[in-house]
Each structure stands twice: as structure tokens, then as C-alpha cells.
Design a protein around this motif. Structure first.
Motif, PDB file in Angstrom:
ATOM      1  N   ALA A  41      46.441  39.277  41.271  1.00 30.23           N
ATOM      2  CA  ALA A  41      45.483  40.116  40.554  1.00 30.23           C
ATOM      3  C   ALA A  41      45.562  39.767  39.075  1.00 30.23           C
ATOM      4  O   ALA A  41      46.649  39.537  38.541  1.00 30.23           O
ATOM      5  CB  ALA A  41      45.829  41.592  40.755  1.00 30.23           C
ATOM      6  N   THR A  42      44.419  39.717  38.431  1.00 28.77           N
ATOM      7  CA  THR A  42      44.375  39.468  36.989  1.00 28.77           C
ATOM      8  C   THR A  42      43.627  40.617  36.331  1.00 28.77           C
ATOM      9  O   THR A  42      42.500  40.945  36.723  1.00 28.77           O
ATOM     10  CB  THR A  42      43.679  38.126  36.677  1.00 28.77           C
ATOM     11  OG1 THR A  42      44.316  37.096  37.433  1.00 28.77           O
ATOM     12  CG2 THR A  42      43.791  37.799  35.188  1.00 28.77           C
ATOM     13  N   TYR A  43      44.291  41.244  35.358  1.00 25.94           N
ATOM     14  CA  TYR A  43      43.729  42.410  34.677  1.00 25.94           C
ATOM     15  C   TYR A  43      43.412  42.057  33.229  1.00 25.94           C
ATOM     16  O   TYR A  43      44.220  41.443  32.536  1.00 25.94           O
ATOM     17  CB  TYR A  43      44.730  43.569  34.697  1.00 25.94           C
ATOM     18  CG  TYR A  43      45.208  43.936  36.083  1.00 25.94           C
ATOM     19  CD1 TYR A  43      44.298  44.235  37.094  1.00 25.94           C
ATOM     20  CD2 TYR A  43      46.564  43.982  36.388  1.00 25.94           C
ATOM     21  CE1 TYR A  43      44.721  44.570  38.371  1.00 25.94           C
ATOM     22  CE2 TYR A  43      47.002  44.317  37.664  1.00 25.94           C
ATOM     23  CZ  TYR A  43      46.081  44.610  38.648  1.00 25.94           C
ATOM     24  OH  TYR A  43      46.502  44.935  39.914  1.00 25.94           O
ATOM     25  N   VAL A  53      39.215  43.996  36.768  1.00 24.39           N
ATOM     26  CA  VAL A  53      40.143  43.607  37.834  1.00 24.39           C
ATOM     27  C   VAL A  53      39.567  42.417  38.593  1.00 24.39           C
ATOM     28  O   VAL A  53      38.419  42.447  39.026  1.00 24.39           O
ATOM     29  CB  VAL A  53      40.349  44.770  38.829  1.00 24.39           C
ATOM     30  CG1 VAL A  53      41.277  44.359  39.967  1.00 24.39           C
ATOM     31  CG2 VAL A  53      40.896  46.006  38.112  1.00 24.39           C
ATOM     32  N   LEU A  54      40.376  41.365  38.745  1.00 28.49           N
ATOM     33  CA  LEU A  54      40.009  40.234  39.587  1.00 28.49           C
ATOM     34  C   LEU A  54      41.118  40.047  40.617  1.00 28.49           C
ATOM     35  O   LEU A  54      42.265  39.783  40.250  1.00 28.49           O
ATOM     36  CB  LEU A  54      39.865  38.959  38.751  1.00 28.49           C
ATOM     37  CG  LEU A  54      39.745  37.651  39.546  1.00 28.49           C
ATOM     38  CD1 LEU A  54      38.455  37.610  40.355  1.00 28.49           C
ATOM     39  CD2 LEU A  54      39.835  36.442  38.613  1.00 28.49           C
ATOM     40  N   ASN A  55      40.789  40.241  41.887  1.00 27.58           N
ATOM     41  CA  ASN A  55      41.748  40.019  42.967  1.00 27.58           C
ATOM     42  C   ASN A  55      41.377  38.735  43.692  1.00 27.58           C
ATOM     43  O   ASN A  55      40.219  38.543  44.049  1.00 27.58           O
ATOM     44  CB  ASN A  55      41.726  41.185  43.958  1.00 27.58           C
ATOM     45  CG  ASN A  55      42.320  42.442  43.376  1.00 27.58           C
ATOM     46  OD1 ASN A  55      43.249  42.383  42.582  1.00 27.58           O
ATOM     47  ND2 ASN A  55      41.787  43.584  43.756  1.00 27.58           N
ATOM     48  N   GLU A  56      42.382  37.878  43.905  1.00 27.32           N
ATOM     49  CA  GLU A  56      42.130  36.602  44.559  1.00 27.32           C
ATOM     50  C   GLU A  56      43.123  36.370  45.697  1.00 27.32           C
ATOM     51  O   GLU A  56      44.275  36.790  45.616  1.00 27.32           O
ATOM     52  CB  GLU A  56      42.326  35.445  43.567  1.00 27.32           C
ATOM     53  CG  GLU A  56      41.451  35.502  42.336  1.00 27.32           C
ATOM     54  CD  GLU A  56      41.857  34.440  41.330  1.00 27.32           C
ATOM     55  OE1 GLU A  56      41.216  33.390  41.272  1.00 27.32           O
ATOM     56  OE2 GLU A  56      42.850  34.665  40.601  1.00 27.32           O
ATOM     57  N   GLY A  68      36.413  44.197  40.066  1.00 27.79           N
ATOM     58  CA  GLY A  68      36.187  45.622  39.953  1.00 27.79           C
ATOM     59  C   GLY A  68      36.589  46.130  38.581  1.00 27.79           C
ATOM     60  O   GLY A  68      36.889  45.355  37.674  1.00 27.79           O
ATOM     61  N   THR A  69      36.615  47.445  38.458  1.00 22.10           N
ATOM     62  CA  THR A  69      36.975  48.091  37.191  1.00 22.10           C
ATOM     63  C   THR A  69      38.021  49.159  37.471  1.00 22.10           C
ATOM     64  O   THR A  69      37.885  49.932  38.422  1.00 22.10           O
ATOM     65  CB  THR A  69      35.739  48.768  36.564  1.00 22.10           C
ATOM     66  OG1 THR A  69      34.704  47.800  36.423  1.00 22.10           O
ATOM     67  CG2 THR A  69      36.071  49.348  35.202  1.00 22.10           C
ATOM     68  N   LYS A  83      42.216  54.742  38.723  1.00 18.97           N
ATOM     69  CA  LYS A  83      41.206  54.616  39.774  1.00 18.97           C
ATOM     70  C   LYS A  83      40.686  53.190  39.680  1.00 18.97           C
ATOM     71  O   LYS A  83      40.509  52.657  38.577  1.00 18.97           O
ATOM     72  CB  LYS A  83      40.045  55.589  39.538  1.00 18.97           C
ATOM     73  CG  LYS A  83      40.440  57.051  39.674  1.00 18.97           C
ATOM     74  CD  LYS A  83      40.469  57.461  41.117  1.00 18.97           C
ATOM     75  CE  LYS A  83      40.749  58.941  41.301  1.00 18.97           C
ATOM     76  NZ  LYS A  83      40.933  59.267  42.729  1.00 18.97           N
ATOM     77  N   VAL A  84      40.451  52.580  40.826  1.00 21.09           N
ATOM     78  CA  VAL A  84      39.873  51.236  40.842  1.00 21.09           C
ATOM     79  C   VAL A  84      38.546  51.311  41.573  1.00 21.09           C
ATOM     80  O   VAL A  84      38.475  51.830  42.684  1.00 21.09           O
ATOM     81  CB  VAL A  84      40.801  50.226  41.545  1.00 21.09           C
ATOM     82  CG1 VAL A  84      40.212  48.824  41.440  1.00 21.09           C
ATOM     83  CG2 VAL A  84      42.186  50.237  40.930  1.00 21.09           C
ATOM     84  N   LYS A  85      37.497  50.813  40.922  1.00 20.87           N
ATOM     85  CA  LYS A  85      36.166  50.866  41.510  1.00 20.87           C
ATOM     86  C   LYS A  85      35.665  49.457  41.796  1.00 20.87           C
ATOM     87  O   LYS A  85      35.660  48.599  40.913  1.00 20.87           O
ATOM     88  CB  LYS A  85      35.204  51.571  40.557  1.00 20.87           C
ATOM     89  CG  LYS A  85      33.771  51.633  41.089  1.00 20.87           C
ATOM     90  CD  LYS A  85      32.935  52.674  40.360  1.00 20.87           C
ATOM     91  CE  LYS A  85      32.625  52.280  38.937  1.00 20.87           C
ATOM     92  NZ  LYS A  85      31.713  53.227  38.281  1.00 20.87           N
TER      93      LYS A  85
END
Length: 185
Positions: A41-43, A53-56, A68-69, A83-85
Motif C-alpha cells: 500500500a502506498t499512502y 491510498v494505492l493498493n497493489e 481510494g481515499t 475510514k477508507v473509501k
């Protein structure tokens, strides 16, 4: 145990928390590829105080990702409850799906973290490196156990050395696998 309020870190400096984190272990999800490797994950902190938020993950040589945010659940609280949207599906931002992201443990140097959710259905052990000292790993597992998690469900994530470069990867067009896994639904 499930009735007990989970312990959450207070006073997290979001700016220090930004950057790349590797998934060392996590509860499996039927929405995540079983053969997923190099999950990370890169924040990135946005100007308005929210977090990009970038999930790979890599599966079958292809990179799957979702963006996401994240934002503080209660801006007035110093508890690390976010919270993650995400938007479902990622390429068609119509239906926002929101999940919990609670930082249960974070070391003083912001090098490893234990992330959970009040449902206790999902758990992540994250590290700045793609490997974590076994003693520290065991301590984090014990901490999760003490908070009421069934740690027998933890799966260690496979990582290659060096980690893959995003730019080299052929994209996985499906992109749906992360959504449910991170949201605990």
C-alpha cells in the motif's frame, strides 16, 4: 472478546505515516487472488488532510491495483481510526464503499504497524520493508490475539527481492480483488 473495545494508537503523525508499506501478513479474503504476491500500500497526504491510498498486488505476473481515499473517522479525536473509501468498480466511480482502518500498533520509528477493524474479520501486519524480523512479527501476532483476533487465519504474504517496479507491470484489468478484502465485507 469481541465485545471489548479494541486498543488503538493515539497521536499518529499522518505525515510520517505516509509512503509505502508492504503487507507482511493478512487474513485471507475470497476477493483477493490466492496467489497474490508483493502486496503493498502506498499512502500520500492530500492538501485537504485526506490520504490517497494505492493498493497493489501481483498475480500471474500482472499488477492489480485499486485507489481510494482515507480520512480520520473523527477529526476531533487523536485516535488512529481512519475510514477508507473506494469506488466500486474502480474505473467507474459510482458506488462508494467505506471501511474501517484502525491502527492498533505502530512502532516509534513508523517502521511496522498492526492494522485491524472493529469487526475483527480483517487484520494486516505492515512493514516499510518487505520482510519483518520474526520476533517483532510474533509480538504483533500476540498483540492481535490479545485484542480478540483469530490469528490462526493469518497468511504470510510472498514477496520477491527486489520488489517489482510499478512501471514494468502489465495491468490487471479486473481490479476488483482488493475492494472487499480491505473493507471487511
Amino acid at each position: 472478546m469481541a465485545g471489548k473495545e479494541m486498543e488503538v494508537v493515539k497521536g499518529v503523525d499522518l505525515a510520517r505515516y505516509m509512503g509505502r508499506w508492504y503487507e507482511i501478513a493478512a487474513f485471507p479474503s475470497r476477493f483477493q487472488p490466492k496467489d497474490g504476491t508483493n502486496t503493498r500500500a502506498t499512502y500520500t497526504l492530500n492538501e485537504d488532510g485526506t490520504v490517497h491510498v494505492l493498493n497493489e498486488t501481483w498475480s500471474g505476473g500482472k499488477r492489480g491495483y485499486i485507489e481510494g481515499t482515507a480520512y480520520r473517522a473523527d477529526p476531533k479525536s487523536d485516535e488512529a481510526k481512519l475510514k477508507v473509501k473506494f469506488y466500486v468498480p474502480p474505473f467507474l466511480p459510482i458506488i462508494p464503499v467505506v471501511g474501517d482502518y484502525w491502527v492498533m500498533y505502530l512502532d516509534d520509528d513508523y517502521q511496522y504497524a498492526l492494522i485491524g477493524q472493529p469487526s475483527r474479520k480483517y487484520l494486516w501486519i505492515l512493514c516499510r520493508q518487505n520482510h519483518l524480523d520474526e520476533e517483532i512479527y510474533k509480538q504483533l501476532v500476540e498483540k492481535a490475539k490479545g485484542e480478540g483476533y483469530d490469528v490462526t487465519k493469518l497468511n504470510k504474504t510472498t514477496h520477491t527481492d527486489p520488489p517489482p517496479e510499478t512501471e514494468d507491470a502489465s495491468a490487471d484489468s479486473k481490479g476488483i480483488w482488493w475492494i472487499k478484502s480491505i473493507l471487511g465485507r
